[in-house]
Write an enzyme that holds these catalytic residues in place. Structure first.
Site, PDB file in Angstrom:
ATOM      1  N   GLN A 167       0.954  -1.222   0.018  1.00 35.67           N
ATOM      2  CA  GLN A 167      -0.035   0.091   0.140  1.00 35.67           C
ATOM      3  C   GLN A 167       0.854   1.306  -0.021  1.00 35.67           C
ATOM      4  O   GLN A 167       1.958   1.200   0.297  1.00 35.67           O
ATOM      5  CB  GLN A 167      -1.033  -0.078   1.184  1.00 35.67           C
ATOM      6  CG  GLN A 167       0.029  -0.185   2.649  1.00 35.67           C
ATOM      7  CD  GLN A 167      -0.844  -1.070   3.669  1.00 35.67           C
ATOM      8  OE1 GLN A 167      -2.142  -0.893   3.703  1.00 35.67           O
ATOM      9  NE2 GLN A 167      -0.170  -1.682   4.590  1.00 35.67           N
ATOM     10  N   ASP A 177       0.611  -0.325  14.059  1.00 32.95           N
ATOM     11  CA  ASP A 177       1.040   0.898  14.516  1.00 32.95           C
ATOM     12  C   ASP A 177       1.211   0.787  16.102  1.00 32.95           C
ATOM     13  O   ASP A 177       1.944   1.485  16.588  1.00 32.95           O
ATOM     14  CB  ASP A 177      -0.155   2.026  14.224  1.00 32.95           C
ATOM     15  CG  ASP A 177      -1.582   1.468  14.837  1.00 32.95           C
ATOM     16  OD1 ASP A 177      -2.351   1.146  13.924  1.00 32.95           O
ATOM     17  OD2 ASP A 177      -1.775   1.204  15.977  1.00 32.95           O
ATOM     18  N   GLU A 190       0.985  -8.745  11.013  1.00 28.51           N
ATOM     19  CA  GLU A 190       0.694  -7.370  10.589  1.00 28.51           C
ATOM     20  C   GLU A 190       1.300  -7.721   9.047  1.00 28.51           C
ATOM     21  O   GLU A 190       2.523  -8.070   8.782  1.00 28.51           O
ATOM     22  CB  GLU A 190       1.621  -6.230  11.045  1.00 28.51           C
ATOM     23  CG  GLU A 190       1.752  -5.184  10.314  1.00 28.51           C
ATOM     24  CD  GLU A 190       0.464  -4.362   9.627  1.00 28.51           C
ATOM     25  OE1 GLU A 190       0.535  -4.597   8.426  1.00 28.51           O
ATOM     26  OE2 GLU A 190      -0.250  -3.792  10.350  1.00 28.51           O
ATOM     27  N   GLY A 238      -3.283 -11.971   7.882  1.00 31.80           N
ATOM     28  CA  GLY A 238      -3.698 -12.598   8.815  1.00 31.80           C
ATOM     29  C   GLY A 238      -4.760 -13.786   8.785  1.00 31.80           C
ATOM     30  O   GLY A 238      -4.652 -14.750   9.437  1.00 31.80           O
ATOM     31  N   ASP A 242      -7.731  -5.512  13.853  1.00 25.51           N
ATOM     32  CA  ASP A 242      -7.417  -3.832  13.734  1.00 25.51           C
ATOM     33  C   ASP A 242      -7.171  -3.594  12.300  1.00 25.51           C
ATOM     34  O   ASP A 242      -5.976  -3.405  12.252  1.00 25.51           O
ATOM     35  CB  ASP A 242      -6.553  -3.599  14.820  1.00 25.51           C
ATOM     36  CG  ASP A 242      -6.262  -2.050  14.708  1.00 25.51           C
ATOM     37  OD1 ASP A 242      -5.347  -1.843  15.524  1.00 25.51           O
ATOM     38  OD2 ASP A 242      -6.843  -1.309  13.881  1.00 25.51           O
ATOM     39  N   SER A 243      -7.965  -3.889  11.234  1.00 29.26           N
ATOM     40  CA  SER A 243      -7.377  -3.818  10.014  1.00 29.26           C
ATOM     41  C   SER A 243      -7.997  -2.537   9.332  1.00 29.26           C
ATOM     42  O   SER A 243      -8.592  -1.851   9.776  1.00 29.26           O
ATOM     43  CB  SER A 243      -7.867  -4.996   9.267  1.00 29.26           C
ATOM     44  OG  SER A 243      -9.345  -4.655   9.113  1.00 29.26           O
TER      45      SER A 243
END
Ligand code: SAM
Length: 279
Positions: free
Chosen positions: A38, A93, A112, A144, A161-162
């Site tokens: 990304q 993060d 991650e 994941g 937590d995507s």
């Protein structure tokens, strides 16, 4: 009627609707590069502090990240009888791990997909990412869904937590993935996933919630305001069996800025327009 003032500085805009959205006038662009997964951007602003964007979408700002990170973590941790082993998918993060480490957990596995996000967070968001240095945290760089498919481990809590269900995150909102989550959760375990904006992503939220409701004994939704997210109101979807997340079983840690047990209860009280999504 406010007069149109031409922007004094270059702007970074995230469109939430065709002609509506959020803008930043960064004092500097600290990082702006593509990884294999990304495009990663870090900007500095006076009003919102530093902001992380992935593919032009805000992941968090220093101004309001505590809202999201406290609410993806504390409801399930305060409700679970004894969470020892936690899996976090995404969350490179470190904000979710920071909140988890406020409990006597024994082990956190963070999966991650993009190692670059972790490196950038360590460089530009030390207050958030320092938690990733804990010896209780194992970091795995993988998709994941693939990790879970090939894993034999059982977790008390699985947190997704995507980013939004486009690009690399798509695999985390599928039926196969939810089946894999189910088979890797302990008997009274909790699965919590960020599930988007009830205002802008109502259709996705209904389909995703119905999928979770089909698979788990209990399925719940709760809401939190996040200033820098589309529509401000953000949702989390919970799946569990034999345990109710609305029940509070322990005192939350001291020093939290948003979460408390009243917020816990009220977060599950849905406004009519959200209830309508599921009728
Ligand atoms: N709070 C943010 C939100 O709601 O949009 C999410 C923040 S966190 C930075 C999202 C992370 O999920 C990103 O670092 C991204 O690389 C990671 N991610 C996306 N798809 C993934 C996948 N399939 N497996 C593991 N991590 C993934």
């Amino acid at each position: 009627m406010s007069e149109e003032i031409p922007p004094s500085k270059p702007q970074i805009k995230e469109y939430h609707g065709k002609d509506f959205g959020l803008f930043f006038e960064p004092s500097s662009i600290l990082y702006d590069k593509s990884s294999s997964f990304q495009h990663i951007t870090v900007i500095e602003t006076e009003s919102a502090g530093r902001v992380l964007l992935l593919d032009g979408l805000v992941m968090f700002s220093e101004l309001d990240e505590f809202l999201y990170h406290e609410m993806i973590t504390h409801p399930c941790m305060v409700s679970h009888p004894d969470p020892k082993k936690v899996l976090v998918i995404g969350g490179g993060d470190g904000g979710t791990v920071r909140e988890l480490l406020k409990y006597p957990v024994e082990e956190i596995i963070l999966v991650e997909i993009d190692p670059e996000v972790i490196e950038v967070s360590k460089r530009f968001f030390p207050n958030i990412s320092d938690s990733l240095k804990s010896e209780k945290v194992e970091i795995i760089n993988s998709d994941g869904a693939e990790f879970l498919r090939n894993s034999r481990e059982i977790f008390d809590i699985i947190i997704v937590d995507s980013s939004d269900p486009v690009g690399p995150s798509l695999s985390l909102f599928t039926e196969t993935f939810i089946d894999d989550v189910l088979s890797h959760l302990s008997e009274k375990g909790f699965y919590v996933s960020q599930s988007g904006s009830p205002i802008f992503h109502g259709e996705h939220l209904r389909e995703f919630f119905n999928l979770v409701r089909r698979k788990f004994e209990n399925a719940d939704i709760y809401l939190v305001p996040v200033i820098s997210y589309p529509g401000t109101i953000w949702s989390f979807t919970v799946g569990s069996s034999g345990i109710d997340i609305k029940e509070i079983r322990r005192k939350p840690p001291e020093g939290l800025r948003f979460y408390n047990t009243d917020i816990h209860i009220s977060a599950f009280s849905l406004p009519n327009f959200v209830k309508k999504i599921f009728e």
